[in-house]
Scaffold this motif. Structure first.
Motif, mmCIF file in Angstrom:
data_model
loop_
_atom_site.group_PDB
_atom_site.id
_atom_site.type_symbol
_atom_site.label_atom_id
_atom_site.label_comp_id
_atom_site.label_asym_id
_atom_site.label_seq_id
_atom_site.Cartn_x
_atom_site.Cartn_y
_atom_site.Cartn_z
ATOM 1 N N SER A 1 -36.171 -5.207 63.816
ATOM 2 C CA SER A 1 -36.763 -6.538 64.418
ATOM 3 C C SER A 1 -35.452 -7.346 64.837
ATOM 4 C CB SER A 1 -38.122 -7.044 63.917
ATOM 5 O OG SER A 1 -39.006 -5.968 64.163
ATOM 6 N N GLY A 2 -34.765 -6.919 64.508
ATOM 7 C CA GLY A 2 -33.107 -8.133 63.973
ATOM 8 C C GLY A 2 -32.979 -8.852 62.859
ATOM 9 N N PHE A 3 -33.919 -8.641 61.795
ATOM 10 C CA PHE A 3 -34.376 -9.565 60.552
ATOM 11 C C PHE A 3 -33.121 -8.792 59.342
ATOM 12 C CE2 PHE A 3 -37.472 -12.026 61.185
ATOM 13 C CZ PHE A 3 -38.169 -11.716 61.876
ATOM 14 N N VAL A 4 -32.627 -7.499 59.914
ATOM 15 C CA VAL A 4 -31.207 -7.485 58.883
ATOM 16 C C VAL A 4 -29.661 -8.223 59.176
ATOM 17 C CG1 VAL A 4 -29.677 -5.845 57.305
ATOM 18 C CG2 VAL A 4 -32.354 -5.502 57.914
ATOM 19 N N TRP A 5 -30.283 -8.297 60.324
ATOM 20 C CA TRP A 5 -29.115 -8.886 60.912
ATOM 21 C C TRP A 5 -28.617 -10.332 60.942
ATOM 22 C CZ3 TRP A 5 -28.997 -12.555 65.508
ATOM 23 C CH2 TRP A 5 -28.472 -12.748 66.271
ATOM 24 N N SER A 6 -29.852 -10.757 61.088
ATOM 25 C CA SER A 6 -30.041 -11.789 60.935
ATOM 26 C C SER A 6 -31.371 -13.107 60.271
ATOM 27 C CB SER A 6 -29.593 -13.050 62.266
ATOM 28 O OG SER A 6 -29.320 -14.807 62.015
ATOM 29 N N GLY A 7 -31.316 -12.942 59.209
ATOM 30 C CA GLY A 7 -33.024 -13.526 58.339
ATOM 31 C C GLY A 7 -33.538 -12.583 57.724
ATOM 32 N N PHE A 8 -32.437 -12.248 57.170
ATOM 33 C CA PHE A 8 -32.846 -11.649 55.589
ATOM 34 C C PHE A 8 -33.163 -12.531 54.902
ATOM 35 C CE2 PHE A 8 -34.562 -7.088 54.216
ATOM 36 C CZ PHE A 8 -34.133 -6.949 52.918
ATOM 37 N N MET A 9 -34.487 -12.234 54.183
ATOM 38 C CA MET A 9 -34.157 -13.143 53.032
ATOM 39 C C MET A 9 -34.059 -12.561 51.625
ATOM 40 S SD MET A 9 -36.016 -16.181 54.659
ATOM 41 C CE MET A 9 -37.566 -16.763 53.066
ATOM 42 N N ASP A 10 -33.807 -13.717 50.944
ATOM 43 C CA ASP A 10 -33.452 -13.404 49.433
ATOM 44 C C ASP A 10 -34.912 -12.565 47.897
ATOM 45 O OD1 ASP A 10 -32.610 -14.286 46.401
ATOM 46 O OD2 ASP A 10 -31.456 -12.862 47.995
ATOM 47 N N LEU A 11 -36.433 -12.944 48.995
ATOM 48 C CA LEU A 11 -37.255 -12.895 48.437
ATOM 49 C C LEU A 11 -36.914 -11.275 48.843
ATOM 50 C CD1 LEU A 11 -39.002 -15.789 49.511
ATOM 51 C CD2 LEU A 11 -38.677 -14.815 47.559
ATOM 52 N N GLU A 12 -36.997 -10.944 49.836
ATOM 53 C CA GLU A 12 -37.458 -9.310 50.341
ATOM 54 C C GLU A 12 -35.903 -8.914 49.719
ATOM 55 O OE1 GLU A 12 -36.886 -10.805 54.033
ATOM 56 O OE2 GLU A 12 -38.004 -8.638 54.582
ATOM 57 N N ARG A 13 -35.042 -9.033 49.186
ATOM 58 C CA ARG A 13 -33.725 -8.007 48.530
ATOM 59 C C ARG A 13 -34.465 -8.046 47.607
ATOM 60 N NH1 ARG A 13 -30.403 -9.217 45.111
ATOM 61 N NH2 ARG A 13 -30.716 -11.965 44.685
ATOM 62 N N VAL A 14 -35.071 -9.419 46.727
ATOM 63 C CA VAL A 14 -35.122 -8.559 45.157
ATOM 64 C C VAL A 14 -36.149 -7.967 45.031
ATOM 65 C CG1 VAL A 14 -36.078 -9.438 43.082
ATOM 66 C CG2 VAL A 14 -33.891 -11.203 44.060
ATOM 67 N N ALA A 15 -37.581 -7.800 46.469
ATOM 68 C CA ALA A 15 -38.562 -7.347 45.990
ATOM 69 C C ALA A 15 -38.081 -6.025 46.456
ATOM 70 C CB ALA A 15 -39.583 -8.403 47.083
ATOM 71 N N PHE A 16 -37.267 -5.696 47.536
ATOM 72 C CA PHE A 16 -37.048 -3.929 48.164
ATOM 73 C C PHE A 16 -35.680 -3.643 47.668
ATOM 74 C CE2 PHE A 16 -41.757 -4.265 50.205
ATOM 75 C CZ PHE A 16 -41.707 -5.498 50.386
ATOM 76 N N THR A 17 -34.804 -4.465 47.287
ATOM 77 C CA THR A 17 -34.022 -3.959 46.416
ATOM 78 C C THR A 17 -33.300 -4.057 45.328
ATOM 79 O OG1 THR A 17 -32.126 -5.443 47.696
ATOM 80 C CG2 THR A 17 -33.329 -3.995 48.787
ATOM 81 N N THR A 18 -31.974 -3.080 45.212
ATOM 82 C CA THR A 18 -31.907 -3.447 43.810
ATOM 83 C C THR A 18 -30.321 -4.290 44.139
ATOM 84 O OG1 THR A 18 -30.662 -1.270 43.329
ATOM 85 C CG2 THR A 18 -33.062 -1.879 42.632
ATOM 86 N N TRP A 19 -29.951 -4.225 45.514
ATOM 87 C CA TRP A 19 -28.853 -5.314 45.409
ATOM 88 C C TRP A 19 -28.403 -6.410 45.306
ATOM 89 C CZ3 TRP A 19 -30.093 -4.614 51.704
ATOM 90 C CH2 TRP A 19 -29.980 -3.855 52.194
ATOM 91 N N GLN A 20 -27.462 -6.954 44.682
ATOM 92 C CA GLN A 20 -26.780 -8.074 43.886
ATOM 93 C C GLN A 20 -26.747 -9.262 44.913
ATOM 94 O OE1 GLN A 20 -27.728 -9.223 41.151
ATOM 95 N NE2 GLN A 20 -28.709 -7.489 41.875
#
Lengths: 174, 605
Positions: free
Chosen positions: A63-82
């Motif tokens: 839906s285009g959200f990783v390109w623009s609009g990926f929230m930091d809340l999602e990063r923390v909830a669904f990944t281990t990315w820094q």
């Protein structure tokens, strides 16, 4: 003569069918109903299976959200990315499918899910379009059980290019 | 039983329709077969139909450059770096013979040998075949050839006949020839322009060239003087650009924080019961805005910014929904508890309060990034959009008078209605009419990845670089007409640097990373360059942190200093902002110097 004519008609019909199937699909209509089919934000990771986490991520991506609009809340909830994904351009796909392994891995804390995309082009938000190097793009997601929740460990944010799906991202170049 | 007639028995006049029908059938199926093959090749024929003829060029080195050949090479097109062509070794039928392929062919001054260096465009035969089909060679190319070992080279014009792909090479004007003799204008150094080093690498001492002016001043002290003055001037300008870019970013962060505090003021002393109303209002308003952005026909926001803000509006609407959910949950629990406890009047802490768990849940929803309180991140912007859109129209008008980062957006929907609105942002919003900026702002807007989405991506910079080097707009990529025109105008702000031909980076230059067949791309501003080591100190901007990051000693090559030939990392190229105002951007402190002399499109710095 009748047989010859019938043969001709049958062969012509078969060829026309072959050509039609081989022809590229018509361009997707721009009249997509607003906001339908778009994966909305989740901030709680309540998925029990690793494939559900990947499905959510890929749907957000489509839906285009990783390109623009990926929230930091999602990063923390669904990944281990820094870090967050930082891409200005994206792959454009017709569709994608998840492939689960037939058997679970040796360690139940880890999982591996493959996603195969049918790639159409590379594009940006301005409508620019480039041919893609391969018609298929395969990504292997590695997940880990962290605090009882499955999270994406790899690929890393810097190496995972965004992939939008034509029918879900209205602004993808046609 | 009646016997079927033999051919001899069938009169001539009756046989004719059969022959015509057979002929028609044969032709029909031949056409269908060609069409089927054309439409169903294993990759994508669409790019070939759309962008190129799809022909494959096969050329032996003997024909191309003379001398001995190591076998046929399949040309995949110019390598976009100004060095020559990309090609892969093939067999007689044009099939790639090696999976480790794609080498750049560089012509040297004698044209009887070629220098080959690896290019990382593809290492896969299938990928190479795809590129071949989507990138036919340009019919005419002007190339500089240079021997990396000796620094000698010769400009040449290479023509490929599009009908039979025959290659003809014309050396360009030498010392005794008039620059206009072959129709090729000779580059002249613009006033205050850029000359690198001591000029020796710009004036190859090949036979026939000695003593020629070539449009540049004569050798010796004059060049050195011009070099020094020009270099000092440009270094100072470059350093100013670096400082301006980082300063702009700090100002934006400060403005965003101020906006955030102003909006938060309206919510600070608000009773919890009223928050629901605001969140509900915000959710509806943001959903409507997102829907409008998708169904707009014309807008002062360009397409990429509409896409970005649609996503931000939806995220903010979702956050509002989660907040409403928590408040409702809190209210339901509080009611249940009051019904069951004799101390119901004491529970709930009175009107306007919330339980600790409820407060924590709301904090989790509305907090920004973990460990990062920058106000100019996307997460912070989502919170500001939520807060703003929850206010009443009167409250919004009052807030707008104090908010710094805002823009009035015009939107015309497909049903003809006007749906203008006030947009809060993180800086770098450029409406359709704002094309000519101050050069410092222009450079500052290039660094952050999020701003580049709405402005110029690395794909655009690569196209600009190709356009400046070759004079032709590259295809692919395929641009919309308006976008292509905007890029041509933006190209006027830059000079291309050909790092492979020895151009050196200077402070303020843009170092860009972009591989053609990959969405990855990045832009750095050069702070300092170390030519002996081929490393650079760079300024980068992280989208996550919203702040400036410095990278020291970034290597431009993977090869050690001791290596004789040090090739540039694949995907790197550079652009230099012109030192005078131009169509792309204006200098605030423009001292009305003469505009840079028109550079022929084939010239590279």
């Amino acid at each position: 003569m009748v047989i010859r004519t019938l043969s001709f008609i049958l062969l012509a019909a078969a060829s026309l069918a072959a050509v039609t199937l081989a022809a590229p699909a018509p361009a997707h209509s721009r009249e997509i109903a607003s906001l339908e089919g778009i994966q909305r934000l989740k901030i709680d990771n309540d998925f029990e299976k690793p494939e559900d986490v990947v499905q959510y991520y890929c749907a957000r991506d489509a839906s285009g959200f990783v390109w623009s609009g990926f929230m930091d809340l999602e990063r923390v909830a669904f990944t281990t990315w820094q870090t967050m994904p930082q891409f200005e351009t994206f792959y454009i796909a017709r569709d994608y499918r998840l492939i689960k392994p037939d058997q679970p891995g040796p360690d139940p804390r880890f999982a591996e899910i493959d996603v195969v995309y049918d790639i159409v082009a590379i594009g940006d938000g301005h409508g620019t379009r480039m041919p893609a190097p391969n018609p298929q793009h395969r990504v292997t997601y590695n997940l880990k059980l962290v605090g009882g929740r499955w999270k994406i460990v790899s690929p890393s944010a810097n190496s995972l290019s965004p992939v939008v799906v034509e029918s879900k991202f209205f602004f993808a170049p046609r | 039983m009646k016997q079927p007639r033999t051919k001899k028995q069938i009169p001539e006049r009756d046989r004719r329709p059969v022959r015509v029908r057979s002929l028609f059938v044969s032709v029909f199926f031949a056409v269908l077969s060609v069409a089927s093959v054309a439409l169903s090749n294993g990759f994508q024929l669409t790019p070939v139909d759309k962008w190129g003829k799809g022909k494959i060029v096969i050329a032996r080195h003997g024909k191309l450059v003379g001398g001995e050949s190591e076998g046929p090479v399949l040309l995949t097109g110019d390598d976009r770096r100004g060095n020559g062509w990309t090609g892969i070794p093939v067999d007689e039928k044009g099939n790639p013979t090696s999976s480790d392929s794609n080498q750049t062919v560089v012509l040297n001054k004698d044209y009887n040998k070629y220098l080959v260096e690896r290019s990382a465009i593809t290492t896969n035969a299938d990928q190479a075949r795809m590129m071949i089909q989507s990138r036919p060679p340009a019919p005419t190319m002007e190339r500089r050839s240079r021997d990396h070992r000796t620094g000698q080279g010769q400009d040449c014009r290479v023509e490929i006949n599009p009908d039979d792909f025959k290659v003809t090479i014309h050396p360009l004007a030498g010392a005794s020839e008039s620059p206009a003799a072959d129709g090729h204008s000779v580059p002249t150094a613009p006033p205050g322009g850029i000359i690198h080093g001591n000029g020796s690498d710009r004036f190859p001492a090949s036979a026939g060239n000695s003593g020629r002016a070539n449009g540049f001043p004569a050798r010796g002290d004059v060049i050195d003087t011009l070099s020094s003055a020009a270099e000092i001037s440009n270094r100072a300008r470059g350093i100013n650009l670096v400082e301006a870019a980082t300063a702009t970013r700090r100002i934006i962060e400060s403005n965003a924080r101020s906006d955030q505090n102003r909006l938060a003021d309206a919510y600070r002393s608000m009773p919890i019961q009223q928050v629901s109303g605001f969140l509900s209002q915000a959710q509806k308003s943001l959903e409507d805005l997102a829907s409008n952005l998708e169904s707009t026909d014309a807008s002062s926001l360009d397409r990429s910014d509409r896409a970005r803000f649609r996503n931000l509006f939806l995220n903010a609407a979702d956050k509002a929904k989660f907040g409403l959910g928590e408040l409702e949950k809190e209210r339901a629990e509080s009611e249940a508890l009051k019904q069951n406890s004799p101390f119901s009047n004491l529970l709930g802490g009175g009107a306007g309060s919330m339980s600790n768990s409820g407060r924590r849940a709301l904090e989790d929803i509305f907090k920004q990034s973990e460990g990062d309180d920058q106000a100019n991140t996307n997460d912070a912007l989502v919170n500001r959009l939520l807060m703003f859109n929850g206010l009443s129209p009167e409250q919004q008008r009052a807030a707008l008078s104090k908010i710094n980062l805002k823009d009035r957006v015009k939107l015309k929907l497909k049903n003809g209605k006007q749906a203008d609105f006030d947009l809060l942002h993180n800086g770098y919003i450029f409406g359709g009419s704002k094309t000519s900026l101050d050069c410092s702002s222009f450079v500052s807007s290039i660094l952050p990845p999020d701003a580049r989405k709405g402005r110029f991506t690395t794909m655009d910079f690569l196209a600009i670089w190709d356009y400046l080097i070759s004079g032709k707009f590259p295809v692919p990529p395929v641009y919309e007409k308006k976008r292509a025109a905007a890029l041509r105008e933006a190209a006027d702000a830059f000079l291309p640097l050909d790092l492979k031909l020895g151009a050196e980076l200077a402070p303020g230059d843009l170092l860009v990373y972009r591989i053609d067949n990959d969405p990855a791309g990045h832009v750095f501003i050069v702070k300092k360059y170390y030519p002996d080591r081929m490393t650079a100190d760079l300024i980068d901007m992280s989208q996550t942190a919203g702040s400036v990051v410095e990278r020291s000693q970034f290597p431009l090559t993977l090869m050690p200093v001791s290596s004789g030939k040090r090739f540039l990392k694949p995907g790197l190229f550079a652009l230099r902002l012109k030192p005078v105002s131009n169509k792309g951007c204006q200098y605030k402190d423009d001292q009305k110097r003469e505009p840079a002399a028109a550079m022929p499109k084939g010239a590279a710095w």
